[in-house]
Design a protein around this motif. Structure first.
Motif, PDB file in Angstrom:
ATOM      1  N   GLN A 245       0.961  -1.418   0.027  1.00 39.05           N
ATOM      2  CA  GLN A 245       0.139   0.378   0.363  1.00 39.05           C
ATOM      3  C   GLN A 245       1.066   1.253  -0.143  1.00 39.05           C
ATOM      4  OE1 GLN A 245      -2.517  -2.014   3.465  1.00 39.05           O
ATOM      5  NE2 GLN A 245      -3.545  -0.324   2.804  1.00 39.05           N
ATOM      6  N   LEU A 246       2.099   0.919   0.669  1.00 41.98           N
ATOM      7  CA  LEU A 246       2.859   2.320   1.303  1.00 41.98           C
ATOM      8  C   LEU A 246       4.000   2.389  -0.587  1.00 41.98           C
ATOM      9  CD1 LEU A 246       4.304   2.677   4.604  1.00 41.98           C
ATOM     10  CD2 LEU A 246       1.996   3.516   3.233  1.00 41.98           C
ATOM     11  N   ILE A 251       4.129   5.392  -5.366  1.00 41.99           N
ATOM     12  CA  ILE A 251       4.265   5.752  -6.955  1.00 41.99           C
ATOM     13  C   ILE A 251       2.871   6.255  -7.581  1.00 41.99           C
ATOM     14  CG2 ILE A 251       3.874   4.654  -9.216  1.00 41.99           C
ATOM     15  CD1 ILE A 251       4.936   1.988  -7.966  1.00 41.99           C
ATOM     16  N   GLN A 252       1.890   6.254  -7.167  1.00 43.66           N
ATOM     17  CA  GLN A 252       1.143   6.769  -7.752  1.00 43.66           C
ATOM     18  C   GLN A 252       0.384   8.683  -6.841  1.00 43.66           C
ATOM     19  OE1 GLN A 252      -2.347   3.973  -8.202  1.00 43.66           O
ATOM     20  NE2 GLN A 252      -1.931   3.258  -9.827  1.00 43.66           N
ATOM     21  N   GLU A 253       0.593   8.549  -5.888  1.00 41.44           N
ATOM     22  CA  GLU A 253       0.382   9.425  -5.101  1.00 41.44           C
ATOM     23  C   GLU A 253       0.824  11.122  -4.883  1.00 41.44           C
ATOM     24  OE1 GLU A 253      -1.945   9.460  -1.498  1.00 41.44           O
ATOM     25  OE2 GLU A 253      -2.890   7.277  -1.869  1.00 41.44           O
ATOM     26  N   MET A 254       2.249  10.407  -4.538  1.00 37.57           N
ATOM     27  CA  MET A 254       3.637  11.221  -4.404  1.00 37.57           C
ATOM     28  C   MET A 254       4.538  11.118  -5.403  1.00 37.57           C
ATOM     29  SD  MET A 254       2.883  11.405  -0.867  1.00 37.57           S
ATOM     30  CE  MET A 254       4.308  12.556  -0.652  1.00 37.57           C
ATOM     31  N   LEU A 255       4.803  10.735  -6.427  1.00 43.72           N
ATOM     32  CA  LEU A 255       5.080  10.771  -7.287  1.00 43.72           C
ATOM     33  C   LEU A 255       6.232  10.564  -7.407  1.00 43.72           C
ATOM     34  CD1 LEU A 255       4.416  10.243 -10.342  1.00 43.72           C
ATOM     35  CD2 LEU A 255       4.284  13.046 -10.427  1.00 43.72           C
ATOM     36  N   TRP A 257       9.124   7.887  -7.083  1.00 43.02           N
ATOM     37  CA  TRP A 257       9.734   6.206  -7.497  1.00 43.02           C
ATOM     38  C   TRP A 257      10.896   5.896  -6.885  1.00 43.02           C
ATOM     39  CZ3 TRP A 257       8.310   6.826 -13.451  1.00 43.02           C
ATOM     40  CH2 TRP A 257       6.362   6.871 -13.692  1.00 43.02           C
TER      41      TRP A 257
ATOM     42  N   GLU C  79      -5.444   7.973  -9.198  1.00 44.55           N
ATOM     43  CA  GLU C  79      -4.059   8.987  -9.062  1.00 44.55           C
ATOM     44  C   GLU C  79      -3.846   8.642 -10.222  1.00 44.55           C
ATOM     45  OE1 GLU C  79      -3.538  10.865  -6.819  1.00 44.55           O
ATOM     46  OE2 GLU C  79      -4.520  10.228  -5.150  1.00 44.55           O
ATOM     47  N   THR C  81      -1.314   9.960 -11.861  1.00 47.22           N
ATOM     48  CA  THR C  81      -0.499  11.628 -11.739  1.00 47.22           C
ATOM     49  C   THR C  81       1.118  10.499 -12.450  1.00 47.22           C
ATOM     50  OG1 THR C  81       0.540  10.627  -9.100  1.00 47.22           O
ATOM     51  CG2 THR C  81      -0.658  12.782 -10.270  1.00 47.22           C
ATOM     52  N   ALA C  82       1.226   8.787 -11.798  1.00 44.56           N
ATOM     53  CA  ALA C  82       2.032   7.708 -11.745  1.00 44.56           C
ATOM     54  C   ALA C  82       2.786   8.150 -13.979  1.00 44.56           C
ATOM     55  CB  ALA C  82       2.638   6.511 -11.407  1.00 44.56           C
ATOM     56  N   ILE C 107       2.158  18.316  -8.065  1.00 45.58           N
ATOM     57  CA  ILE C 107       3.287  17.487  -7.905  1.00 45.58           C
ATOM     58  C   ILE C 107       3.375  17.359  -9.839  1.00 45.58           C
ATOM     59  CG2 ILE C 107       3.248  14.904  -7.852  1.00 45.58           C
ATOM     60  CD1 ILE C 107       2.104  14.846  -5.305  1.00 45.58           C
ATOM     61  N   GLN C 111       6.883  18.729 -11.017  1.00 49.47           N
ATOM     62  CA  GLN C 111       8.053  17.944 -11.650  1.00 49.47           C
ATOM     63  C   GLN C 111       8.222  18.266 -13.234  1.00 49.47           C
ATOM     64  OE1 GLN C 111       8.155  13.523 -11.075  1.00 49.47           O
ATOM     65  NE2 GLN C 111       7.950  13.625  -8.894  1.00 49.47           N
ATOM     66  N   ARG C 345       3.033  17.537   2.112  1.00 48.96           N
ATOM     67  CA  ARG C 345       2.589  15.567   2.615  1.00 48.96           C
ATOM     68  C   ARG C 345       2.768  14.511   2.474  1.00 48.96           C
ATOM     69  NH1 ARG C 345      -1.913  14.182  -3.144  1.00 48.96           N
ATOM     70  NH2 ARG C 345      -2.053  12.314  -2.314  1.00 48.96           N
TER      71      ARG C 345
END
Lengths: 587, 369, 358
Positions: A245-246, A251-255, A257, C79, C81-82, C107, C111, C345
């Protein structure tokens, strides 16, 4: 005796396979290197790069070490996975034992029930559990009806375990079953004639002989559980946070990578350590149901301790069984195992039983029992091009994946079975690797590779991605059967004039058909229920069924999901019955 | 040794009551699977210390009988008595019986020593004693140095010895052996036959031994119980069975037999003869009533090519078979029968095509119905 | 092109190695269409589900009719963004326009992955000022509100986060989102911080406030569909959730009500992947979506507020009251400040995760 003779014969004739058998594994190795190692390594590589300075950096790992939360989540992940594996074995073992002693035809049919959870999407299964276990759910309604207080069954450890064990139990049973069916029942008879009571015969002989299957099932369920995130997120509480989950959030929310790569590496290392420990204790080859290769060297204290433990278990269960026998009587005792097995099977099919009525509901919600019945949701499904298109694509992609994975894994399994190379163990582990890497990491890496070679948003791209994920399961299924194959039959075919290809098609393949069918089914379902690769590689353009289900649940859950599941279930059951017919050797 | 006679109800009445109760009594034991009868009601007594062999072709019921005795198969009817006590319903692990399996059934996850110690531990014996007895048993089968190995690391012959040791070590009052030597080559098999005989002598155990190899049965047994079609065909010492077969099956199954089929009549002197397609042959002893269909059994060593004999028939030599210790001559008779004659020592073998006269004494023939 | 370029660098070196094969096939087979300014078709990534038909009716079809440019719509993730980043870095433009939340916008902007819109507020009259930045234009407003079961609280219903925190006066099963966003704000509001003085968040005070409610939270939800299911099935009696999820339960006939007081609203809107060859057509499309009449159409299906407040002229009253930007609703709420969150965040996530584990 005969095996030794045969091996001797093979030694004197080493040039029968001109290129050496290991070459058969080459397509699989190349496939995994290009489509698995390269994309994953590139993403994980981000975790040690400092892109601003263009140098190596350990800052992300320092952050993991500095912040105890990741370590705690990893521990929690291991605890939940371990518990899932343990419970899957505990519930699965008696069921597998019972299945193993059924006549072959009956067993084939009973196994279909065990596989029911496979054919319901993870998403749908999870929501079915919410319907069953909720505060106003099926069980609590029944309790309320009988005047009992309601039980907290959801959003805690119990809910997660119900969902995860339910998902892993079929895998555990299907891994243990082949080992149990090959146990020589005469050994149990022999123990009896030597004075061992049935309880002692079981613990000291049968159980020990089934241990390779138990260990393999334990590792497979454990490793597979590590990557779960939907089930713990929806059925669990805050304590059931999984590392996956983290990683997905990074990857998806915080970008971020790089940090996701570091977390993935962290998890990967932990999983590899587990595999290494397993290999030291049981040998990785036991994953294919092979008897422990380490019996000869297992003279140590570990073995002695194990023996003592089993003797104690035998003694304990004798006392317990004796007491129970006096209470319920010997006649009831004989029914204990079938009843227990039936209860486990009910547990396995329960979500499907809930899904079926909901598919026919007239309500816009997942109410159970439905307030009224209608075919509304089937109409929604069949009238939607998106849904039907996704269904057709999912079947097509899964079918292609199953064929590709079965061929590639089959060749590799043949190669390893015939090879005596010291690289065997390493290659074996390599084929299992896609199981350990978090899928989201693989999916993102694969997107970059595919973008370069024009495979993004193509069906071929989906097939390749799914094949990588399906290979370990297909490989294990075929290896388990191939190791019992009598290679003298191939030699016989050769002496009768068949060339190598004809020998393969006319002798080897028909004889290992059971394993091939199992591999095909495993690969099919891996693809059919896959979400991560579908999201990234499909790009929203090539929508598969799980992806469409996922998209459809934006605002609320609606019974279309149940209707879709029902349709899929009917199609799959028909296919399975056909497969079961094919699987039975033509004796 | 022959205090009692085993019986199969239709063949023979029981002889005088035994002095002491036999070690093992099988009383009208039956096994049916649905409409298929695996063993017809069978009676059999085995005195203590006897080596009894159940001999017969596959499917004759011998293994079924054995498995019922040890308790692995539940009988459809009848009783099993051990030392006079009814054990028919006793579960397998509580019967004081040892069974040596066809393919040894050694536990692959246990070492040789642990395999042998297994029955002792099951009997709650102290660790020290288990070890001492196990060592003794290993020495008894000459495997003292292999106790730490696993079964798959041993040769077939060695595995067989471990199976024997595991059975003898706890001194069961009856030892059952189910074709224990079937998987061994001829040389090793003969050697192991001697080993088993020695163990039998040394321990005085009562042994019921199953085989389909008649030579093995003749070589090892105190008595042979010949079985066919789910019932006992004949029971007796090896010599009795060989020399006085009671049926054509018995004669044919054990050793090499020349069998003439025909009808019993009286010749001009009132002497009983058997009229066959190859001629009329004189009979002795209590002959069957006239006109009965019967078979005359004559063993190859009773036939002579140019010796004495009151029965004579001529024929043509088809082949001679050299078998090291003896030479056999196959002679085709006029009536279509081919007989096997053991050539007397010192005689030059005839050539194929030679006309010869085959003779035997009337007493040497055995008439069976 | 700073931190983001890690993959591109790798890509270049790999492509050198892979030589012509990779180059020859470097464009996705299914996406071979003219990459010129005169695009005849654009691909729009919307959230899927009920959005797709609503947006088609409100935006896609009218746009096709007006310009002749065909609109293909695909479903993007919650989400995205990826994927957005991957699309830009690999230059495989499977999407030309994508819906982005404020946090996703920030976000991606950080970038440098967004294409400029090249139009100003004057070009889109009536639009809320918060709904336009140089890189992004908001189309709909959603709000995190307090939803509760009307059958449980018939007379005396919770109307503020202080009520939600008051377990004696309002007994019942509670649920919050397993995420610091909005949850920290709700904790501060419950603790008495006024709506207009929330930012910058007093983090210590927020976690102290959360400590008080922690043992009374029965479910920490993670997905939007899960939150509506919790409320609809009666699994919980009150919950912090997005207004459209609660509205879905209400529309389906469940006894559910919304308390708009102290709600935190936010905006969803369009962004273009940087370097997109069809950016001009995409800009044209986005500007088209600012139209008040067009925005009024999607509110028929989606319970989101139009960003062009002129749209309320054509929205029936009974529907308007269910929308976040309806005047009566909007004035009791505040916007969730994305600039504070984009800075804090990562840290807040870590702290929240540690806090929730105990």
């Amino acid at each position: 005796m005969s095996a030794a003779t045969f091996q001797g014969a093979a030694d004197t004739e080493p040039r029968r396979w001109r290129f050496g058998p290991l070459w058969l594994a080459a397509p699989g190795l190349a496939f995994l290197t290009v489509f698995f190692v390269v994309p994953v390594a590139r993403l994980l590589g981000l975790s040690v790069q400092d892109l601003d300075a263009g140098t190596w950096s350990g800052e992300h790992y320092a952050r993991i070490v500095d912040t105890s939360v990741y370590f705690r989540v990893l521990l929690g992940t291991f605890r939940i996975s371990g518990l899932t594996a343990l419970l899957s074995l505990l519930f699965g073992y008696p069921l597998a034992y019972w299945l193993a002693q059924l006549p072959e035809r009956t067993r084939g049919k009973a196994v279909l029930f065990v596989m029911v959870p496979f054919w319901t999407s993870y998403l749908v299964k999870t929501f079915a559990w919410m319907v069953i276990l909720g505060q106003k759910g099926v069980i609590n309604q029944i309790l309320a009806g009988t005047g009992l207080p309601s039980l907290p069954l959801l959003h805690n450890e119990f809910g997660v375990m119900a969902g995860m064990v339910h998902a892993m139990l079929p895998l555990a049973v299907l891994t243990m079953l082949p080992v149990m069916t090959t146990i020589d029942r005469r050994l149990v008879d022999a123990a009896g004639t030597l004075g061992a009571s049935p309880v002692n015969s079981f613990w000291l002989v049968y159980f020990q002989l089934s241990l390779p299957g138990v260990a393999a099932a334990g590792l497979l369920t454990f490793i597979s559980s590590l990557g779960f995130f939907i089930v713990p997120a929806l059925l669990g509480g805050p304590q059931q946070t999984m590392l996956a989950q983290l990683i997905i959030a990074q990857i998806q929310e915080m970008l971020n990578w790089a940090f996701a790569g570091a977390l993935s590496t962290f998890m990967l290392v932990a999983a590899l350590v587990t595999c290494w420990v397993y290999d030291r204790m049981f040998g990785l080859s036991t994953l294919s149901g092979e008897g422990s290769g380490r019996a000869g060297s297992a003279q140590g204290r570990l073995r002695a301790a194990g023996m003592r433990l089993l003797a104690a278990l035998a003694k304990g269960s004798t006392t317990l069984g004796g007491a129970a026998g006096r209470v319920v009587g010997p006649r009831a005792m004989a029914w204990l195992l079938p009843l227990y097995s039936a209860a486990v099977i009910v547990f396995l099919v329960a979500p499907a039983l809930v899904v079926v009525p909901i598919a026919f509901t007239s309500s816009p919600f997942l109410d159970f029992p439905p307030p009224g019945y209608s075919l509304n949701w089937f109409r929604v499904y069949f009238e939607s091009d998106v849904w039907v298109g996704a269904t057709v694509r999912s079947f097509g992609v899964a079918f292609a994946t199953a064929i590709l994975a079965t061929v590639v894994a089959g060749l590799a399994a043949l190669a390893l079975a015939r090879s005596t190379s010291r690289w065997r163990g390493a290659i074996f582990a390599f084929f299992l690797a896609p199981m350990i890497v978090p899928r989201i990491v693989f999916a993102v890496g694969l997107f970059y590779l595919f973008a370069q070679i024009g495979l993004v948003a193509t069906d071929i791209g989906l097939v390749i991605g799914h094949t990588v994920l399906a290979l370990p399961f297909a490989f294990i299924a075929i290896s388990a059967v191939v190791k019992g194959h009598d290679w003298r039959l191939d030699q016989a075919a050769a002496t009768l004039g068949a060339n190598r290809f004809k020998t393969l098609m006319l002798v080897t393949v028909p004889l290992i058909r059971g394993g091939l069918v199992a591999a095909f089914l495993f690969a099919f379902i891996t693809s059919f229920d896959e979400l991560s690769v579908a999201i990234f590689v499909g790009g929203g353009v090539k929508t598969t069924l799980p992806k469409q289900m996922w998209d459809d649940m934006i605002l609320q859950l609606n019974p279309t999901l149940a209707a879709v599941s029902f349709v899929v279930f009917v199609i799959v059951m028909a296919l399975l019955l056909i497969a079961e017919r094919l699987r039975r050797p033509a004796r | 040794m022959l205090a009692t006679h085993g019986t199969a109800q239709s063949i023979q009445s029981r002889s005088a009551a035994p002095v002491a109760a036999p070690k093992l009594q099988v009383d009208d034991l039956t096994k049916r699977y649905g409409s298929f009868t695996a063993l017809q009601p069978t009676r059999l007594d085995v005195p203590a210390g006897e080596f009894l062999t159940l001999l017969g072709p596959s499917g004759s019921g011998k293994t079924t009988l054995l498995q019922m005795i040890c308790g692995l198969v539940e009988p459809s009817g009848g009783r099993i008595l051990i030392d006079g006590k009814d054990e028919t319903r006793t579960p397998v692990h509580k019967r004081d019986i040892g069974l040596v399996f066809q393919h040894y059934a050694l536990f692959p996850h246990l070492t040789v020593a642990e395999n042998i110690g297994f029955p002792l531990r099951m009997r709650g014996m102290a660790a020290a004693e288990v070890e001492a007895r196990t060592r003794g048993a290993l020495d008894m089968v000459h495997l003292g140095h292999l106790g730490g190995r696993f079964p798959k690391e041993l040769s077939g012959g060695q595995q067989q010895r471990v199976a024997l040791a595991r059975c003898f070590v706890y001194q069961p009052s009856i030892i059952l052996m189910d074709e224990p030597l079937g998987a061994l080559d001829k040389k090793l098999r003969e050697h192991m036959q001697q080993e088993i005989k020695r163990l039998h002598r040394e321990t005085g155990a009562t042994i019921v031994y199953v085989t389909h190899d008649q030579e093995e049965a003749l070589a090892m047994s105190d008595r042979i119980c010949l079985m066919n079609h789910a019932r006992i065909e004949q029971i007796g010492t090896p010599h009795e069975i060989y020399a006085r077969p009671k049926t054509a099956f018995a004669a044919d199954f054990i050793g090499v037999s020349n069998i003439f089929r025909g009808r019993v009549q009286r010749d001009a002197h009132g002497t009983p003869v058997l009229v066959t397609s190859d001629g009329s042959f004189r009979l002795t002893g209590e002959a069957l009533p006239d006109q009965d269909e019967a078979s005359l059994v004559v063993r190859p060593e009773q036939l002579d090519l140019d010796g004495e004999g009151d029965n004579e028939v001529s024929g043509e030599v088809v082949d001679t078979v050299y078998a090291g210790s003896e030479t056999r001559v196959l002679v085709a008779l006029g009536g279509g029968t081919t007989v096997t004659v053991r050539l007397r020592r010192g005689l030059a073998p005839p050539l194929p095509g030679d006309r010869v006269a085959v003779r035997w004494r009337a007493e040497a023939g055995v008439l069976v119905s | 092109m700073r931190k983001t370029s890690g993959f591109s660098m790798n890509r270049r070196s790999l492509m050198k190695g892979a030589a012509g094969i990779a180059l020859g096939a470097s464009l996705p087979a299914g996406l071979l269409r003219p990459a010129s300014a005169a695009a005849t078709q654009i691909t729009v990534a919307d959230p899927g589900g009920p959005y797709s038909p609503a947006f088609r009716k409100a935006f896609y079809d009218p746009f096709e009719k007006a310009t002749g440019i065909k609109v293909i719509n695909v479903a993007r993730e919650a989400e995205p963004t990826a994927q957005f980043k991957a699309i830009v870095e690999t230059k495989s433009y499977t999407w030309d326009v994508c819906t982005l939340t404020l946090s996703a916008r920030d976000i991606l902007n950080k970038q440098n992955l967004l294409e400029p819109l090249n139009f100003t507020a004057a070009d889109v009259p009536g639009l809320m000022p918060e709904a336009l930045t140089p890189l992004w234009m908001g189309t709909d407003v959603y709000s995190t509100i307090l939803g509760y079961r009307a059958d449980k609280f018939a007379a005396n219903a919770p109307q503020s986060w202080a009520d939600f925190w008051n377990v004696e006066k309002f007994p019942g099963r509670r649920s919050l989102r397993k995420n610091p966003i909005d949850t920290l704000e709700q904790a501060l509001l419950a603790d008495g911080v006024p709506l207009d003085k929330l930012y910058p968040l007093d983090v210590e005070r927020a976690f102290k406030s959360l400590d008080r409610i922690k043992s009374h939270i029965d479910v920490w939800w993670t997905g939007g569909a899960q939150s509506s299911q919790l409320l609809q099935s009666g699994e919980v009696d009150m919950i912090a959730l997005w207004n459209a999820r609660a509205q879905a339960a209400i529309d389906g006939g469940a006894p559910v009500k919304i308390s708009w007081n102290q709600g935190l609203y936010s905006i969803e809107g369009w962004g273009i992947p940087k370097g997109n060859p069809r950016a001009d057509a995409a800009r044209q499309f986005i500007k088209f979506c600012a139209d008040a009449a067009r925005q009024a159409v999607f509110t028929e299906v989606l319970a989101y507020g139009p960003t062009n407040l002129d749209a309320y002229k054509s929205i029936p009253k009974e529907r308007a009251v269910a929308l976040p930007t309806f005047e009566a609703n909007l004035k009791t709420m505040a916007i969730a400040k994305e600039d504070w969150w984009s800075v804090n965040r990562a840290k807040m996530n870590e702290r929240f995760n540690a806090w929730i584990l105990g």
